[in-house]
Design a protein around this motif. Structure first.
Motif, PDB file in Angstrom:
ATOM      1  N   ALA A  17     -10.590   6.417  23.397  1.00  0.00           N
ATOM      2  CA  ALA A  17     -10.024   5.689  22.255  1.00  0.00           C
ATOM      3  C   ALA A  17     -11.043   4.818  21.520  1.00  0.00           C
ATOM      4  CB  ALA A  17      -8.853   4.837  22.733  1.00  0.00           C
TER       5      ALA A  17
ATOM      6  N   TRP B  84     -13.417  -2.283  20.633  1.00  0.00           N
ATOM      7  CA  TRP B  84     -12.662  -2.175  21.884  1.00  0.00           C
ATOM      8  C   TRP B  84     -13.470  -2.666  23.085  1.00  0.00           C
ATOM      9  CZ3 TRP B  84     -13.203   0.603  26.481  1.00  0.00           C
ATOM     10  CH2 TRP B  84     -14.325   1.427  26.555  1.00  0.00           C
TER      11      TRP B  84
ATOM     12  N   TYR C 194     -13.050  -5.967  25.082  1.00  0.00           N
ATOM     13  CA  TYR C 194     -12.094  -6.181  26.176  1.00  0.00           C
ATOM     14  C   TYR C 194     -12.748  -5.960  27.539  1.00  0.00           C
ATOM     15  CZ  TYR C 194      -8.505  -6.384  22.522  1.00  0.00           C
ATOM     16  OH  TYR C 194      -7.765  -6.735  21.424  1.00  0.00           O
TER      17      TYR C 194
ATOM     18  N   PRO D 204       0.660   3.458  25.226  1.00  0.00           N
ATOM     19  CA  PRO D 204       0.300   3.610  23.811  1.00  0.00           C
ATOM     20  C   PRO D 204      -0.473   2.376  23.329  1.00  0.00           C
ATOM     21  CG  PRO D 204       2.710   3.678  24.116  1.00  0.00           C
ATOM     22  CD  PRO D 204       2.101   3.427  25.461  1.00  0.00           C
ATOM     23  N   ILE D 205      -1.515   2.609  22.563  1.00  0.00           N
ATOM     24  CA  ILE D 205      -2.394   1.511  22.141  1.00  0.00           C
ATOM     25  C   ILE D 205      -1.858   0.862  20.869  1.00  0.00           C
ATOM     26  CG2 ILE D 205      -4.733   0.989  21.312  1.00  0.00           C
ATOM     27  CD1 ILE D 205      -5.775   3.152  23.191  1.00  0.00           C
ATOM     28  N   GLY D 206      -1.740  -0.466  20.902  1.00  0.00           N
ATOM     29  CA  GLY D 206      -1.299  -1.195  19.723  1.00  0.00           C
ATOM     30  C   GLY D 206       0.184  -1.065  19.427  1.00  0.00           C
TER      31      GLY D 206
ATOM     32  N   GLY E 255       2.465  -2.809  21.089  1.00  0.00           N
ATOM     33  CA  GLY E 255       3.125  -4.010  21.612  1.00  0.00           C
ATOM     34  C   GLY E 255       3.500  -3.869  23.071  1.00  0.00           C
TER      35      GLY E 255
ATOM     36  N   SER F  29       1.130  -3.783  25.469  1.00  0.00           N
ATOM     37  CA  SER F  29       0.073  -4.433  26.237  1.00  0.00           C
ATOM     38  C   SER F  29      -0.955  -3.484  26.847  1.00  0.00           C
ATOM     39  CB  SER F  29       0.706  -5.306  27.330  1.00  0.00           C
ATOM     40  OG  SER F  29      -0.256  -6.149  27.856  1.00  0.00           O
ATOM     41  N   SER F  30      -1.427  -2.561  26.018  1.00  0.00           N
ATOM     42  CA  SER F  30      -2.540  -1.725  26.479  1.00  0.00           C
ATOM     43  C   SER F  30      -3.777  -2.580  26.715  1.00  0.00           C
ATOM     44  CB  SER F  30      -2.844  -0.638  25.443  1.00  0.00           C
ATOM     45  OG  SER F  30      -3.391  -1.186  24.259  1.00  0.00           O
ATOM     46  N   SER F  31      -3.907  -3.677  25.977  1.00  0.00           N
ATOM     47  CA  SER F  31      -5.114  -4.502  26.122  1.00  0.00           C
ATOM     48  C   SER F  31      -5.171  -5.150  27.504  1.00  0.00           C
ATOM     49  CB  SER F  31      -5.205  -5.559  25.015  1.00  0.00           C
ATOM     50  OG  SER F  31      -4.069  -6.393  25.000  1.00  0.00           O
TER      51      SER F  31
ATOM     52  N   LEU G  40      -5.855  -2.570  30.249  1.00  0.00           N
ATOM     53  CA  LEU G  40      -7.284  -2.259  30.326  1.00  0.00           C
ATOM     54  C   LEU G  40      -8.036  -3.378  31.057  1.00  0.00           C
ATOM     55  CD1 LEU G  40      -9.483  -0.896  27.453  1.00  0.00           C
ATOM     56  CD2 LEU G  40     -10.178  -2.904  28.694  1.00  0.00           C
TER      57      LEU G  40
ATOM     58  N   HIS H 161       1.548  -3.359  15.373  1.00  0.00           N
ATOM     59  CA  HIS H 161       1.831  -4.788  15.220  1.00  0.00           C
ATOM     60  C   HIS H 161       0.578  -5.468  14.665  1.00  0.00           C
ATOM     61  CE1 HIS H 161       0.264  -5.904  19.481  1.00  0.00           C
ATOM     62  NE2 HIS H 161      -0.309  -4.830  19.049  1.00  0.00           N
TER      63      HIS H 161
HETATM   64  P1  ADP Z   1      -1.390  -3.813  22.723  1.00  0.00           P
HETATM   65  O1  ADP Z   1      -2.013  -4.599  23.816  1.00  0.00           O
HETATM   66  O2  ADP Z   1       0.008  -4.225  22.459  1.00  0.00           O
HETATM   67  O3  ADP Z   1      -1.485  -2.338  22.924  1.00  0.00           O
HETATM   68  P2  ADP Z   1      -3.493  -5.075  21.248  1.00  0.00           P
HETATM   69  O4  ADP Z   1      -3.778  -5.176  19.805  1.00  0.00           O
HETATM   70  O5  ADP Z   1      -3.330  -6.324  22.024  1.00  0.00           O
HETATM   71  O6  ADP Z   1      -2.209  -4.130  21.402  1.00  0.00           O
HETATM   72  O7  ADP Z   1      -4.627  -4.259  21.968  1.00  0.00           O
HETATM   73  C1  ADP Z   1      -5.033  -3.014  21.469  1.00  0.00           C
HETATM   74  C2  ADP Z   1      -6.542  -2.920  21.514  1.00  0.00           C
HETATM   75  O8  ADP Z   1      -6.985  -2.883  22.887  1.00  0.00           O
HETATM   76  C3  ADP Z   1      -7.059  -1.640  20.918  1.00  0.00           C
HETATM   77  O9  ADP Z   1      -7.273  -1.799  19.526  1.00  0.00           O
HETATM   78  C4  ADP Z   1      -8.358  -1.446  21.657  1.00  0.00           C
HETATM   79  O10 ADP Z   1      -9.385  -2.261  21.112  1.00  0.00           O
HETATM   80  C5  ADP Z   1      -8.053  -1.986  23.041  1.00  0.00           C
HETATM   81  N1  ADP Z   1      -7.616  -0.942  23.981  1.00  0.00           N
HETATM   82  C6  ADP Z   1      -6.480  -0.927  24.694  1.00  0.00           C
HETATM   83  N2  ADP Z   1      -6.416   0.160  25.495  1.00  0.00           N
HETATM   84  C7  ADP Z   1      -7.540   0.852  25.282  1.00  0.00           C
HETATM   85  C8  ADP Z   1      -8.086   2.072  25.817  1.00  0.00           C
HETATM   86  N3  ADP Z   1      -7.449   2.800  26.737  1.00  0.00           N
HETATM   87  N4  ADP Z   1      -9.297   2.471  25.355  1.00  0.00           N
HETATM   88  C9  ADP Z   1      -9.964   1.753  24.425  1.00  0.00           C
HETATM   89  N5  ADP Z   1      -9.497   0.604  23.903  1.00  0.00           N
HETATM   90  C10 ADP Z   1      -8.313   0.152  24.315  1.00  0.00           C
END
Ligand code: ADP
Ligand code: MG
Length: 394
Positions: A81, A100, A103, A133-135, A137, A139-141, A144, A226
């Motif tokens: 991603a 990204w 993080y 799913p990224i972004g 809501g 909490s993909s962040s 990770l 979001h």
């Molecule tokens: P959410 O946490 O709700 O998905 P955020 O805006 O807080 O949304 O976090 C999304 C960001 O986290 C992405 O734009 C990217 O920078 C980073 N991110 C999250 N998961 C991954 C992943 N698997 N690979 C690369 N970047 C990631």
């Protein structure tokens, strides 16, 4: 068009995909694979910065990281991603790197700053894969961050790891979030929601197993990214702080603890906007307490009513909903949901609905039809249970 679903997979499958990705990226075997889940917050939205309570569950969807230690100080991170990033601890700090990589690099930096990184840390190779799913809501962040943090400090206290991940997100990535996402990823328990008191950081577990009662929790991703970093979040935080100042209290938790909905307290706030913002926060904290009581007695009808009341409060008083979220919530209720609400910060992202099992397909069809009528993105769906926290997979 077929229904978009975002699927989780088994731990064994996720571990195998992460290890494969590591081999492809680095041409070597990983030392191990760790994972951390995404989350949905059941109730308790926009109260963390007011010392409030929230009630997230860990999702079955997780981010996994395959890692191998290095000895030359290099940090190399890879994900499908985002672009590859190579650097050293000296290259990481507030605001850098960007993108990204902020993080994962931020996690290494924050663990180091907090004294949680092994004294002999000599760099790391890390390959991430994810079913969150990224972004959206969900909490993909934090998924990770927490997967990597646990890989690098597997024996550290989980609350301390969570705090370090919050620092990574706030200070290095520059995203102004509270601690709910990281606590949910690290401190949840399967079959339970995590009650988090953001005033003290205390956590406890509340049984959450709607499936045992013929119900399902449906997540509806509106597929509208979001927009958390725009100015509105800072404005809401400022309004909540201003309301507390005018009321002469340290935080809105104080009036929330005094009365059921704090109506008396907010009446004395002259300004209508401040009054509505404070009213949401105070009533939402009360709803979390009522929701915990409802869940403890498996009263899902009452729990559902509280979800819907939370949505109304977020939409009308806190004004953080949007047409996509309102459409998802309305659709679920039309289809027979016991309750539904937006979840996460708002202005896009995801909604949740508590539904009898036999109404789930109807809710999905209704949500898609209404989105199409309003020319909104076709939503994506997942039926979820309260799942396991961050863990080692391999
Ligand atoms: P959410 O946490 O709700 O998905 P955020 O805006 O807080 O949304 O976090 C999304 C960001 O986290 C992405 O734009 C990217 O920078 C980073 N991110 C999250 N998961 C991954 C992943 N698997 N690979 C690369 N970047 C990631
Ligand atoms: Mg996030």
């Amino acid at each position: 068009m077929t229904v978009r679903r975002f699927e989780a997979c088994s731990d064994a499958e996720l571990a195998a995909v992460a290890a494969d990705s590591f081999r492809r990226e680095f041409g070597d075997e990983p030392d191990g694979v760790w994972a951390a889940p995404g989350r949905v917050n059941l109730i308790g939205e926009h109260v963390d910065y007011a010392g409030g309570l929230c009630l997230p569950i860990a999702l079955p969807h997780s981010t996994a990281v395959a890692v191998a230690r290095r000895t030359d100080g290099l940090i190399r991170v890879r994900s499908a991603a985002g672009p590859p990033w190579d650097g050293r601890l000296d290259d990481v700090g507030p605001g850098r790197p960007d993108g990204w990589a902020s993080y994962p690099a931020g996690v290494v930096w924050a663990l180091h700053e907090s004294g949680l990184l092994a004294a002999d840390f000599g760099g790391v190779d890390a390959a991430f894969v994810s079913t969150v799913p990224i972004g959206a809501g969900l909490s993909s962040s934090a998924a990770l961050e927490c997967s990597l943090a646990l890989a690098l400090a597997p024996d550290a206290d989980r609350a301390a790891i969570a705090t370090a991940c919050v620092r990574a997100e706030n200070e290095v990535a520059g995203a102004p979030t509270g601690g709910m996402d990281q606590a949910a990823a690290l401190q949840s328990s399967e079959g339970s929601a995590l009650l988090l008191d953001s005033a003290s950081g205390a956590v406890s577990h509340v049984p959450f197993d709607p499936r045992a009662h013929g119900l399902e929790l449906l997540v509806i991703d509106t597929r509208t990214p979001h927009r958390l970093v725009d100015g509105w979040y800072a404005q809401r935080r400022a309004a909540v702080a201003a309301a507390a100042r005018r009321l002469g209290v340290a935080s809105l938790r104080v009036p929330a603890d005094r009365g059921r909905d704090g109506t008396g307290a907010v009446r004395s706030l002259g300004d209508d906007v401040l009054r509505r913002r404070a009213s949401h926060v105070i009533s939402e904290i009360a709803r979390v307490r009522l929701a915990v009581t409802a869940l403890e007695s498996a009263d899902f009808a009452e729990f559902g009513r509280l979800l819907s009341a939370s949505h109304r409060s977020l939409a009308r008083d806190f004004e953080v909903s949007c047409p996509e979220l309102d459409s998802a919530v309305e659709s679920a209720l039309i289809a027979g949901a016991l309750g539904a609400r937006m979840t996460g910060g708002g202005f896009g992202g995801s909604a949740i609905a508590l539904l009898p099992t036999d109404k789930v397909d109807d809710a999905i069809a209704t949500a898609r039809r209404r989105a199409a009528q309003r020319r909104l993105p076709d939503p994506a769906f997942a039926v979820v249970a309260a799942s396991a926290p961050a863990r080692r997979l391999l």
